[in-house]
Design an enzyme around this catalytic site. Structure first.
Site, PDB file in Angstrom:
ATOM      1  N   GLU A   1      -3.071   1.345  -3.944  1.00 22.98           N
ATOM      2  CA  GLU A   1      -2.224   2.515  -4.241  1.00 22.98           C
ATOM      3  C   GLU A   1      -2.709   3.243  -5.487  1.00 22.98           C
ATOM      4  O   GLU A   1      -1.921   3.669  -6.327  1.00 22.98           O
ATOM      5  CB  GLU A   1      -0.772   2.075  -4.441  1.00 22.98           C
ATOM      6  CG  GLU A   1      -0.275   1.235  -3.303  1.00 22.98           C
ATOM      7  CD  GLU A   1       0.719   1.956  -2.446  1.00 22.98           C
ATOM      8  OE1 GLU A   1       1.004   3.132  -2.733  1.00 22.98           O
ATOM      9  OE2 GLU A   1       1.186   1.344  -1.479  1.00 22.98           O
TER      10      GLU A   1
ATOM     11  N   GLY B   1     -12.358   4.954  -0.628  1.00 24.91           N
ATOM     12  CA  GLY B   1     -11.201   4.268  -1.197  1.00 24.91           C
ATOM     13  C   GLY B   1     -10.485   5.165  -2.187  1.00 24.91           C
ATOM     14  O   GLY B   1      -9.517   5.844  -1.846  1.00 24.91           O
TER      15      GLY B   1
ATOM     16  N   GLY C   1       1.902  12.197  -1.035  1.00 25.47           N
ATOM     17  CA  GLY C   1       3.370  12.210  -1.197  1.00 25.47           C
ATOM     18  C   GLY C   1       3.961  10.849  -0.852  1.00 25.47           C
ATOM     19  O   GLY C   1       4.891  10.366  -1.519  1.00 25.47           O
TER      20      GLY C   1
ATOM     21  N   GLY D   1      -2.623   3.891   7.471  1.00 20.54           N
ATOM     22  CA  GLY D   1      -4.080   3.902   7.418  1.00 20.54           C
ATOM     23  C   GLY D   1      -4.625   5.116   6.697  1.00 20.54           C
ATOM     24  O   GLY D   1      -4.694   6.225   7.271  1.00 20.54           O
ATOM     25  N   LEU D   2      -5.006   4.910   5.443  1.00 17.06           N
ATOM     26  CA  LEU D   2      -5.641   5.983   4.673  1.00 17.06           C
ATOM     27  C   LEU D   2      -7.049   5.551   4.257  1.00 17.06           C
ATOM     28  O   LEU D   2      -8.027   6.256   4.510  1.00 17.06           O
ATOM     29  CB  LEU D   2      -4.786   6.321   3.430  1.00 17.06           C
ATOM     30  CG  LEU D   2      -5.334   7.418   2.525  1.00 17.06           C
ATOM     31  CD1 LEU D   2      -5.357   8.761   3.243  1.00 17.06           C
ATOM     32  CD2 LEU D   2      -4.475   7.546   1.244  1.00 17.06           C
TER      33      LEU D   2
ATOM     34  N   GLU E   1     -10.697   3.988   3.942  1.00 16.70           N
ATOM     35  CA  GLU E   1     -11.793   3.714   4.892  1.00 16.70           C
ATOM     36  C   GLU E   1     -12.872   2.894   4.192  1.00 16.70           C
ATOM     37  O   GLU E   1     -12.917   2.852   2.956  1.00 16.70           O
ATOM     38  CB  GLU E   1     -12.380   5.036   5.396  1.00 16.70           C
ATOM     39  CG  GLU E   1     -11.350   5.857   6.147  1.00 16.70           C
ATOM     40  CD  GLU E   1     -11.937   7.102   6.798  1.00 16.70           C
ATOM     41  OE1 GLU E   1     -13.116   7.435   6.523  1.00 16.70           O
ATOM     42  OE2 GLU E   1     -11.195   7.729   7.572  1.00 16.70           O
TER      43      GLU E   1
HETATM   44  C1  LIG Z   1      -4.704  -6.275  -0.418  1.00 16.71           C
HETATM   45  C2  LIG Z   1      -4.883  -4.791  -0.248  1.00 16.71           C
HETATM   46  C3  LIG Z   1      -4.011  -4.069   0.564  1.00 16.71           C
HETATM   47  C4  LIG Z   1      -4.202  -2.701   0.766  1.00 16.71           C
HETATM   48  N1  LIG Z   1      -3.368  -1.999   1.616  1.00 16.71           N
HETATM   49  C5  LIG Z   1      -3.667  -0.713   1.956  1.00 16.71           C
HETATM   50  C6  LIG Z   1      -2.914  -0.033   2.974  1.00 16.71           C
HETATM   51  O1  LIG Z   1      -1.926  -0.567   3.513  1.00 16.71           O
HETATM   52  N2  LIG Z   1      -3.318   1.213   3.352  1.00 16.71           N
HETATM   53  C7  LIG Z   1      -4.396   1.843   2.784  1.00 16.71           C
HETATM   54  O2  LIG Z   1      -4.703   2.958   3.189  1.00 16.71           O
HETATM   55  N3  LIG Z   1      -5.122   1.235   1.804  1.00 16.71           N
HETATM   56  C8  LIG Z   1      -4.780  -0.031   1.382  1.00 16.71           C
HETATM   57  N4  LIG Z   1      -5.533  -0.678   0.408  1.00 16.71           N
HETATM   58  C9  LIG Z   1      -6.701  -0.012  -0.137  1.00 16.71           C
HETATM   59  C10 LIG Z   1      -6.584   0.372  -1.613  1.00 16.71           C
HETATM   60  O3  LIG Z   1      -5.702   1.441  -1.781  1.00 16.71           O
HETATM   61  C11 LIG Z   1      -8.007   0.632  -2.123  1.00 16.71           C
HETATM   62  O4  LIG Z   1      -8.626  -0.641  -2.258  1.00 16.71           O
HETATM   63  C12 LIG Z   1      -8.003   1.379  -3.444  1.00 16.71           C
HETATM   64  O5  LIG Z   1      -7.597   2.700  -3.267  1.00 16.71           O
HETATM   65  C13 LIG Z   1      -9.396   1.375  -4.102  1.00 16.71           C
HETATM   66  O6  LIG Z   1     -10.374   1.721  -3.187  1.00 16.71           O
HETATM   67  P1  LIG Z   1     -11.697   0.826  -3.077  1.00 16.71           P
HETATM   68  O7  LIG Z   1     -11.279  -0.595  -2.910  1.00 16.71           O
HETATM   69  O8  LIG Z   1     -12.565   1.420  -2.020  1.00 16.71           O
HETATM   70  O9  LIG Z   1     -12.383   0.932  -4.484  1.00 16.71           O
HETATM   71  P2  LIG Z   1     -13.365   2.108  -4.993  1.00 16.71           P
HETATM   72  O10 LIG Z   1     -12.724   3.436  -4.760  1.00 16.71           O
HETATM   73  O11 LIG Z   1     -14.726   1.867  -4.444  1.00 16.71           O
HETATM   74  O12 LIG Z   1     -13.369   1.836  -6.552  1.00 16.71           O
HETATM   75  C14 LIG Z   1     -14.180   0.823  -7.152  1.00 16.71           C
HETATM   76  C15 LIG Z   1     -14.079   0.980  -8.662  1.00 16.71           C
HETATM   77  O13 LIG Z   1     -14.576   2.261  -9.050  1.00 16.71           O
HETATM   78  C16 LIG Z   1     -13.610   2.949  -9.829  1.00 16.71           C
HETATM   79  N5  LIG Z   1     -13.675   4.391  -9.578  1.00 16.71           N
HETATM   80  C17 LIG Z   1     -13.630   5.036  -8.379  1.00 16.71           C
HETATM   81  N6  LIG Z   1     -13.672   6.363  -8.549  1.00 16.71           N
HETATM   82  C18 LIG Z   1     -13.747   6.587  -9.891  1.00 16.71           C
HETATM   83  C19 LIG Z   1     -13.779   7.751 -10.722  1.00 16.71           C
HETATM   84  N7  LIG Z   1     -13.741   9.000 -10.199  1.00 16.71           N
HETATM   85  N8  LIG Z   1     -13.842   7.588 -12.053  1.00 16.71           N
HETATM   86  C20 LIG Z   1     -13.843   6.355 -12.615  1.00 16.71           C
HETATM   87  N9  LIG Z   1     -13.804   5.215 -11.887  1.00 16.71           N
HETATM   88  C21 LIG Z   1     -13.748   5.328 -10.554  1.00 16.71           C
HETATM   89  C22 LIG Z   1     -12.261   2.349  -9.402  1.00 16.71           C
HETATM   90  O14 LIG Z   1     -11.270   2.500 -10.399  1.00 16.71           O
HETATM   91  C23 LIG Z   1     -12.635   0.899  -9.150  1.00 16.71           C
HETATM   92  O15 LIG Z   1     -12.581   0.181 -10.348  1.00 16.71           O
HETATM   93  C24 LIG Z   1      -5.294  -2.038   0.139  1.00 16.71           C
HETATM   94  C25 LIG Z   1      -6.143  -2.763  -0.714  1.00 16.71           C
HETATM   95  C26 LIG Z   1      -5.950  -4.123  -0.915  1.00 16.71           C
HETATM   96  C27 LIG Z   1      -6.893  -4.873  -1.820  1.00 16.71           C
END
Ligand SMILES: Cc1cc2nc3c(=O)[nH]c(=O)nc-3n(C[C@H](O)[C@H](O)[C@H](O)COP(=O)(O)OP(=O)(O)OC[C@H]3O[C@@H](n4cnc5c(N)ncnc54)[C@H](O)[C@@H]3O)c2cc1C
Length: 392
Positions: free
Chosen positions: A371, A144, A245, A137-138, A140
């Site tokens: 990821e 993201g 990490g 769980g990372l 929220e």
């Molecule tokens: C099926 C699935 C399984 C998952 N499993 C896990 C898990 O087991 N554990 C866990 O912790 N997480 C998990 N995740 C979460 C995943 O890691 C996040 O969805 C991902 O990190 C993106 O976060 P977000 O969806 O909030 O998108 P956001 O961070 O809101 O991003 C939305 C868009 O904005 C862009 N963006 C954001 N910041 C910037 C920036 N600084 N500059 C330019 N563009 C930017 C992004 O590239 C993206 O296109 C999972 C996600 C999915 C869909």
């Protein structure tokens, strides 16, 4: 679904660069996927269910903690073996590979690297056999790509910690026995805590209506005044670098896994192109279809070499976060492009569950986002080569 006739492409004789052990491990995983995953995966995906019946098989092929030492129940393998196992599993389905990646790199890895000897002995052997399944769980709802902004927190309450907050998009959450959860202490420092199913105030509702990774269970982790014993804190690393990490290790596995999905799409499209007759000829005899297939095998070969070299660097403990980002980003984009082109080669048949391509394509839409999104990995490379931070 059609019988699994998969034959792996190896255009540059990359097998010559693998050891006999690598090939044995890879072939065992490949045979298991053919026998136990391919026949059931389409139905599991259509029903949006993680097929729990395959958990013992995943453990047997070494998919849970491939590189974790045998003393803790892991397989004690090198990083290339780990990559090859992920490649074969994702050849079957990215959702199944996601379950294995989370268990190995996001749950077992932090317990092994950041945990106490007691924690290693208590959790790792059961996670290696699949008796216990884990989640990480990372992410929220409001954090993201920027996990450092997390609001999930814990307070010292004497003989235990009190954990509050919520995590979203968590693979394996609906059925996990343990969760490695990242939360801030009273000073705002990020720590990992092991939360166990059954702790009061801890719930794991499932996220429904996904069009992607349907054979992987995804959900939330909700903490309402959860009393976490103090011995469940991972003491040996804190700060954002600790979860990052773990992500390095998981992203490395994804770089290999994506090759598996691409190989399956390519192999399916190649076979179809040789068999499907239009205008009196196999469609593979037309230049436009050959262009697609020739570009696919070129891109797969480049991705294989990238992953193998990264594996060598990982074995020597020299792979950097930025190198891993480059491989994850390149190989997932390569796979999603191949899935789209392969789907077209199959024409209308490509959209059905008779073939695996559309499932791979939809799965890869998650793989390219989780990821670290495609954009974020590009920014990591940009930062690495310029020294200038374009994140904020
Ligand atoms: C099926 C699935 C399984 C998952 N499993 C896990 C898990 O087991 N554990 C866990 O912790 N997480 C998990 N995740 C979460 C995943 O890691 C996040 O969805 C991902 O990190 C993106 O976060 P977000 O969806 O909030 O998108 P956001 O961070 O809101 O991003 C939305 C868009 O904005 C862009 N963006 C954001 N910041 C910037 C920036 N600084 N500059 C330019 N563009 C930017 C992004 O590239 C993206 O296109 C999972 C996600 C999915 C869909």
């Amino acid at each position: 679904m059609k019988p699994d006739l998969f034959e792996a492409p190896d255009y540059y004789n990359i097998d010559d660069l693998l050891t006999e052990e690598h090939k044995l491990i890879r072939d065992a995983a490949r045979a298991w996927v053919k026998r136990d995953v391919s026949p059931i995966i389409e139905e599991a995906a259509q029903n949006a269910e993680f097929p729990k019946s395959i958990i013992p098989g995943l453990a047997e092929i070494g998919a849970f903690g491939p590189y974790i030492p045998e003393t803790y129940g892991g397989a004690g393998l090198d990083q290339i073996s780990y990559g090859l196992i992920m490649q074969e599993i994702e050849r079957g389905d990215s959702g199944v590979r996601s379950t294995a990646s989370v268990q190995s790199s996001l749950v077992m890895y932090p317990i092994w690297k950041y945990g106490t000897e007691e924690q290693r002995k208590k959790y790792l052997p059961k996670l290696a056999t699949g008796e216990w399944m884990g989640s990480f769980g990372l992410t929220e709802p409001d954090h993201g790509s920027n996990p450092g902004g997390m609001v999930t927190n814990f307070k010292d309450a004497g003989d235990h910690y009190l954990l509050n907050g919520a995590k979203l998009w968590i693979s394996n959450s609906p059925f996990c026995d343990v969760a490695v959860v990242w939360a801030k202490n009273e000073e705002g420092r990020i720590h990992g805590l092991i939360v166990e199913r059954g702790m009061e105030g801890f719930s794991t509702p499932e996220t429904h209506n996904k069009w992607s990774l349907r054979a992987s269970a995804t959900g939330e982790l909700i903490f309402q005044d959860v009393k976490v014993p103090k011995e469940n804190l991972l003491p040996n690393k804190s700060g954002l670098g600790a979860p990052l990490g773990c992500l390095d290790s998981a992203r490395y596995g994804i770089a290999w896994g994506a090759i598996g999905a691409a190989m399956d799409c390519y192999d399916t499209a190649l076979r179809y192109a040789k068999e499907r007759i239009q205008f009196g000829k196999p469609i593979g005899a037309f230049q436009l279809q050959q262009k697609k297939l020739a570009e696919m095998i070129t891109e797969i070969t480049k991705a294989q070499l990238l992953a193998l070299r990264l594996g060598q660097l990982k074995n020597e403990d020299r792979a950097t976060t930025a190198q891993i980002s480059m491989a994850k980003r390149n190989n997932v984009e390569m796979a999603i492009n191949i899935a789209r082109e392969a789907r077209q080669i199959l024409g209308g048949m490509g959209i059905t569950g008779e073939y695996s391509i559309m499932r791979h394509m939809m799965n890869l839409e998650s793989v390219i986002t989780y990821e670290g999104t495609h954009d974020i990995h590009l920014l990591i490379t940009g930062f690495d080569i310029t020294g200038l931070n374009a994140f904020k």
